[in-house]
Motif scaffolding. Structure first.
Motif, short mmCIF file in Angstrom:
data_model
loop_
_atom_site.label_atom_id
_atom_site.label_comp_id
_atom_site.label_asym_id
_atom_site.label_seq_id
_atom_site.Cartn_x
_atom_site.Cartn_y
_atom_site.Cartn_z
N ARG A 112 -15.40 -17.24 -46.28
CA ARG A 112 -15.89 -18.38 -47.07
C ARG A 112 -16.96 -19.15 -46.29
O ARG A 112 -18.00 -19.54 -46.84
N ALA A 113 -16.72 -19.36 -45.00
CA ALA A 113 -17.67 -20.11 -44.17
C ALA A 113 -19.01 -19.35 -44.07
O ALA A 113 -20.08 -19.96 -44.15
N LEU A 114 -18.93 -18.03 -43.93
CA LEU A 114 -20.17 -17.25 -43.85
C LEU A 114 -20.91 -17.26 -45.19
O LEU A 114 -22.15 -17.26 -45.22
N GLY A 115 -20.16 -17.29 -46.28
CA GLY A 115 -20.78 -17.43 -47.60
C GLY A 115 -21.53 -18.75 -47.71
O GLY A 115 -22.64 -18.82 -48.25
N GLU A 116 -20.95 -19.81 -47.15
CA GLU A 116 -21.59 -21.12 -47.15
C GLU A 116 -22.84 -21.12 -46.25
O GLU A 116 -23.87 -21.70 -46.62
N VAL A 117 -22.73 -20.47 -45.11
CA VAL A 117 -23.89 -20.38 -44.21
C VAL A 117 -25.04 -19.70 -44.94
O VAL A 117 -26.19 -20.15 -44.92
N ARG A 134 -13.30 -9.41 -30.79
CA ARG A 134 -12.28 -8.38 -30.55
C ARG A 134 -12.82 -7.31 -29.62
O ARG A 134 -13.97 -6.87 -29.75
N HIS A 135 -12.00 -6.90 -28.65
CA HIS A 135 -12.45 -5.90 -27.69
C HIS A 135 -12.67 -4.56 -28.37
O HIS A 135 -11.94 -4.21 -29.31
N ALA A 166 -18.37 -7.72 -37.69
CA ALA A 166 -18.04 -7.04 -38.95
C ALA A 166 -17.95 -8.06 -40.09
O ALA A 166 -18.40 -7.80 -41.21
N ALA A 167 -17.40 -9.24 -39.79
CA ALA A 167 -17.29 -10.29 -40.82
C ALA A 167 -18.68 -10.75 -41.26
O ALA A 167 -18.91 -10.99 -42.45
N VAL A 168 -19.59 -10.86 -40.30
CA VAL A 168 -20.96 -11.29 -40.62
C VAL A 168 -21.63 -10.26 -41.53
O VAL A 168 -22.25 -10.60 -42.54
N GLU A 169 -21.45 -8.99 -41.22
CA GLU A 169 -22.06 -7.94 -42.05
C GLU A 169 -21.41 -7.88 -43.43
O GLU A 169 -22.09 -7.72 -44.44
#
Ligand SMILES: C[S@@+](CC[C@H](N)C(=O)[O-])C[C@H]1O[C@@H](n2cnc3c(N)ncnc32)[C@H](O)[C@@H]1O
Length: 206
Positions: A112-117, A134-135, A166-169
């Motif tokens: 949700r936060a990345l959608g807002e960004v 994450r390693h 991965a979340a950003v992509e």
């Protein structure tokens, strides 16, 4: 949840040591050449704010009032709004750059936060991120999973085991391979909205 991130004097003491050990250089690179209308999300005690060449172009948000008080003291010229990245109180396309330093390990709802960004970024805008993630080695990632509950409690919200790239992509950004540094669990990169917009959690139809 009250932990390190909500105790400004302790957080700043910890950061002072981490910056002496190299984090300061990561911060400087994160902000290198940044210009235009800038939003810094989760500015915490404001340790990045004095590093901007033109602080007048920066607006910051931070949900924790105690951290925000210290950030205002550190950089009084930067307007600071108490808000969360999941609900940014700004119009669509308002910023050229969104900066996030060590924040997406702590936000409650990263998609949700990345959608807002993405929403508040103007066409051609960019997201600059500095995160620990994450390693990539499964044994060490499993260790991060094991320590995560205690770590999150002590740190006041931080998750050491998130795959933030991965979340950003997944949120519809493309990471620039020419502006990406990966060392251990540390990542610094620039990402831009992909041409094809995916269904984002903040989309009404998603
Ligand atoms: C590790 S600190 C980083 C602070 C600062 N950016 C820095 O580089 O020192 C994480 C920060 O993210 C903030 N934070 C946590 N959840 C957030 C959210 N949902 N939206 C925005 N900021 C958040 C915390 O309050 C905290 O100040």
């Amino acid at each position: 949840m009250r932990g390190l991130e909500q105790i400004p004097w302790l957080y700043d003491g910890f950061m002072r040591v981490a910056e002496l050990l190299g984090l300061r250089r990561w911060r400087e690179r994160l902000l290198d050449g940044v210009h235009g209308r800038i939003l810094e999300v989760g500015c915490g005690t404001g340790r990045n704010l004095p590093l901007y060449l033109s602080p007048a172009q920066v607006v910051a948000i931070e949900p924790d009032p105690a951290a925000a008080r210290r950030a205002r003291w550190r950089a009084p010229e930067v307007p600071l709004v108490i808000a969360r990245a999941e609900a940014l109180p700004f119009d669509d396309g308002r910023f050229d750059v969104v900066v996030s330093g060590l924040v997406f390990c702590s936000v409650q709802d990263p998609p949700r936060a990345l959608g807002e960004v993405r929403r508040v970024l103007d066409t051609g805008g960019e997201l600059r991120m500095l995160e620990h993630v994450r390693h990539t080695r499964p044994t060490l990632a499993r260790l991060q999973d094991r320590v995560q509950p205690a770590w999150t409690c002590i740190a006041g919200g931080c998750h050491p085991n998130r795959d933030t790239e991965a979340a950003v992509e997944a949120a519809g950004f493309a990471i620039d391979p020419h502006d990406r540094v990966a060392r251990g669990v540390m990542r610094r990169f620039t990402a831009r909205p992909s041409v094809v917009r995916k269904n984002l959690p903040s989309d009404p139809k998603a």
